[in-house]
Scaffold this motif. Structure first.
Motif, PDB file in Angstrom:
ATOM      1  N   ILE A  65      68.250 190.121  29.287  1.00  0.00           N
ATOM      2  CA  ILE A  65      67.062 189.278  29.156  1.00  0.00           C
ATOM      3  C   ILE A  65      66.360 189.312  30.503  1.00  0.00           C
ATOM      4  O   ILE A  65      66.845 188.766  31.493  1.00  0.00           O
ATOM      5  N   LEU A  66      65.246 190.033  30.533  1.00  0.00           N
ATOM      6  CA  LEU A  66      64.515 190.267  31.777  1.00  0.00           C
ATOM      7  C   LEU A  66      63.501 189.154  31.957  1.00  0.00           C
ATOM      8  O   LEU A  66      62.501 189.071  31.241  1.00  0.00           O
ATOM      9  N   VAL A  67      63.794 188.291  32.905  1.00  0.00           N
ATOM     10  CA  VAL A  67      62.989 187.084  33.105  1.00  0.00           C
ATOM     11  C   VAL A  67      61.943 187.343  34.187  1.00  0.00           C
ATOM     12  O   VAL A  67      62.288 187.639  35.336  1.00  0.00           O
ATOM     13  N   PHE A  68      60.692 187.251  33.798  1.00  0.00           N
ATOM     14  CA  PHE A  68      59.576 187.473  34.727  1.00  0.00           C
ATOM     15  C   PHE A  68      58.599 186.317  34.611  1.00  0.00           C
ATOM     16  O   PHE A  68      58.250 185.905  33.505  1.00  0.00           O
ATOM     17  N   SER A  69      58.182 185.800  35.749  1.00  0.00           N
ATOM     18  CA  SER A  69      57.294 184.642  35.726  1.00  0.00           C
ATOM     19  C   SER A  69      55.841 185.083  35.616  1.00  0.00           C
ATOM     20  O   SER A  69      55.447 186.139  36.123  1.00  0.00           O
ATOM     21  N   ALA A  70      55.059 184.254  34.927  1.00  0.00           N
ATOM     22  CA  ALA A  70      53.620 184.503  34.834  1.00  0.00           C
ATOM     23  C   ALA A  70      52.939 184.184  36.161  1.00  0.00           C
ATOM     24  O   ALA A  70      51.882 184.723  36.482  1.00  0.00           O
ATOM     25  N   SER A  71      53.577 183.302  36.951  1.00  0.00           N
ATOM     26  CA  SER A  71      53.023 182.884  38.235  1.00  0.00           C
ATOM     27  C   SER A  71      54.149 182.365  39.125  1.00  0.00           C
ATOM     28  O   SER A  71      55.167 181.884  38.621  1.00  0.00           O
ATOM     29  N   GLU A  72      53.948 182.473  40.440  1.00  0.00           N
ATOM     30  CA  GLU A  72      54.919 181.956  41.439  1.00  0.00           C
ATOM     31  C   GLU A  72      56.353 182.450  41.224  1.00  0.00           C
ATOM     32  O   GLU A  72      57.232 181.649  40.888  1.00  0.00           O
ATOM     33  N   PRO A  73      56.665 183.709  41.428  1.00  0.00           N
ATOM     34  CA  PRO A  73      55.795 184.796  41.872  1.00  0.00           C
ATOM     35  C   PRO A  73      54.974 185.394  40.721  1.00  0.00           C
ATOM     36  O   PRO A  73      55.313 185.209  39.554  1.00  0.00           O
ATOM     37  N   ASP A  74      53.915 186.121  41.076  1.00  0.00           N
ATOM     38  CA  ASP A  74      53.030 186.711  40.075  1.00  0.00           C
ATOM     39  C   ASP A  74      53.769 187.737  39.223  1.00  0.00           C
ATOM     40  O   ASP A  74      54.709 188.386  39.683  1.00  0.00           O
ATOM     41  N   PHE A  75      53.303 187.873  37.992  1.00  0.00           N
ATOM     42  CA  PHE A  75      53.865 188.866  37.069  1.00  0.00           C
ATOM     43  C   PHE A  75      53.706 190.270  37.652  1.00  0.00           C
ATOM     44  O   PHE A  75      52.620 190.640  38.108  1.00  0.00           O
ATOM     45  N   SER A  76      54.794 191.041  37.638  1.00  0.00           N
ATOM     46  CA  SER A  76      54.784 192.370  38.252  1.00  0.00           C
ATOM     47  C   SER A  76      55.206 193.433  37.238  1.00  0.00           C
ATOM     48  O   SER A  76      56.399 193.632  37.005  1.00  0.00           O
ATOM     49  N   PRO A  77      54.244 194.154  36.628  1.00  0.00           N
ATOM     50  CA  PRO A  77      54.605 195.231  35.696  1.00  0.00           C
ATOM     51  C   PRO A  77      55.425 196.330  36.376  1.00  0.00           C
ATOM     52  O   PRO A  77      56.302 196.923  35.737  1.00  0.00           O
ATOM     53  N   ALA A  78      55.159 196.606  37.657  1.00  0.00           N
ATOM     54  CA  ALA A  78      55.897 197.658  38.365  1.00  0.00           C
ATOM     55  C   ALA A  78      57.386 197.313  38.452  1.00  0.00           C
ATOM     56  O   ALA A  78      58.253 198.159  38.205  1.00  0.00           O
ATOM     57  N   LEU A  79      57.679 196.067  38.783  1.00  0.00           N
ATOM     58  CA  LEU A  79      59.073 195.638  38.879  1.00  0.00           C
ATOM     59  C   LEU A  79      59.705 195.545  37.487  1.00  0.00           C
ATOM     60  O   LEU A  79      60.865 195.930  37.289  1.00  0.00           O
ATOM     61  N   LEU A  80      58.953 195.071  36.516  1.00  0.00           N
ATOM     62  CA  LEU A  80      59.452 195.001  35.146  1.00  0.00           C
ATOM     63  C   LEU A  80      59.830 196.386  34.645  1.00  0.00           C
ATOM     64  O   LEU A  80      60.897 196.575  34.045  1.00  0.00           O
ATOM     65  N   ASP A  81      58.976 197.386  34.903  1.00  0.00           N
ATOM     66  CA  ASP A  81      59.263 198.741  34.446  1.00  0.00           C
ATOM     67  C   ASP A  81      60.512 199.302  35.116  1.00  0.00           C
ATOM     68  O   ASP A  81      61.293 200.036  34.514  1.00  0.00           O
TER      69      ASP A  81
END
Length: 293
Positions: free
Chosen positions: A78-94
């Motif tokens: 389950i890859l948890v990425f925030s919409a803000s604080e920190p900003d959403f990062s497609p590069a890191l998600l990929d």
């Protein structure tokens, strides 16, 4: 011989969950000699006279394993990425998605902190969500604070070993606390100076949440493609796999080859530029990697 699953590893002890409950075990004496390291998530054979004095005799075959965090037999990440604080990062998600895909672990993208974004920012996030869903990924939008989306997440946990992973400070522990308030996991405040959180989890442990086992870990502390071969990389981008059969050359790496269907799909806007750019970055990184000896 009783069998069980390692649910915690700490200070040389392994805690094995079986029908009889949890038993504290040590590894067999010849494990170190044979370079066998039991991992949390391993299915094992063990023997024990009581609940605090057992020995693991055999580690059964694994379907997968991760090095950082050290865990085996993972069903989903389950890859948890925030919409803000920190900003959403497609590069890191990929980068996370490629690491997970390469281990044949099912990914679930969970975008948190949706309560913090403006309507304009939400629109941008929803565009990304729509695109990742079009690639074939499951994506949920949640908020630990408002508990939005938690009901949707719950069924994914049932009867599975899940790893929660993501950038520091995105709210992994807050999300787990919202799913199970009894956990009282330590949560770290965002460091405004660094713009990220601090690790609060020190060991790997599988905890029972919503009829499944969840590893609360610091996530992937190494995000390098140390084990991924360059030929495997295209298989980690499902939208590329979908069109790659139309490439002129079998085994096309979608870089300089003529009549490449993937490059055509990028030019036509069917594959977003940012996904292809990340693919090129990862390809270069693997190509320039120092050889392992």
């Amino acid at each position: 011989m009783p069998e069980g699953k390692i649910v915690k590893a700490l200070s040389g002890f392994y805690y094995v969950l079986s029908e009889g409950g949890v038993t504290q075990c040590r590894g067999r004496g010849n494990f170190r000699k044979n370079k066998i390291t039991p991992l949390v998530g391993d299915y094992v054979e063990f023997q024990a006279e009581n609940k605090t004095d057992g020995y693991i005799l055999k580690v059964l075959d694994r379907k997968n394993e991760l090095v950082r965090p050290p865990i085996a037999n993972v069903d989903q990440a389950i890859l948890v990425f925030s919409a803000s604080e920190p900003d959403f990062s497609p590069a890191l998600l990929d980068r996370f998605l490629v690491l997970v895909e390469s281990k044949e672990i099912e990914p679930l993208i969970c975008v948190t902190k949706m309560d913090l974004v403006t309507s304009e920012e939400a629109e941008k996030i929803e565009q990304y969500v729509s695109e990742y869903r079009s690639f074939g990924y499951e994506v949920l939008m949640t908020s630990s604070k408002t508990e939005h989306g938690l009901e949707e997440l719950t069924p994914y946990l049932k009867d599975k070993i899940s790893v929660f992973a993501g950038q520091s400070g995105v709210g992994k522990s807050s999300l787990l606390n919202a799913l199970n308030p009894d956990l009282e996991l330590k949560t770290a405040m965002i460091s405004s100076h660094l713009g990220r959180g601090k690790h609060t989890t020190r060991h790997v442990e599988l905890i029972d949440i919503k009829d499944g086992l969840v590893a609360d870990t610091p996530g992937f502390s190494s995000l390098e493609f140390s084990e991924l071969e360059i030929e495997e990389l295209p298989q980690c981008f499902p939208e590329m796999v979908e069109v790659a059969e139309e490439c002129k050359f079998r085994g096309c790496l979608h870089i300089n080859e003529p009549k490449c269907a993937v490059k055509s799909a990028v030019e036509a806007g069917r594959i977003p530029d940012y996904r292809y750019d990340h693919y090129l970055t990862f390809h270069k990184e693997i190509k320039e990697r120092k050889p392992r000896y």
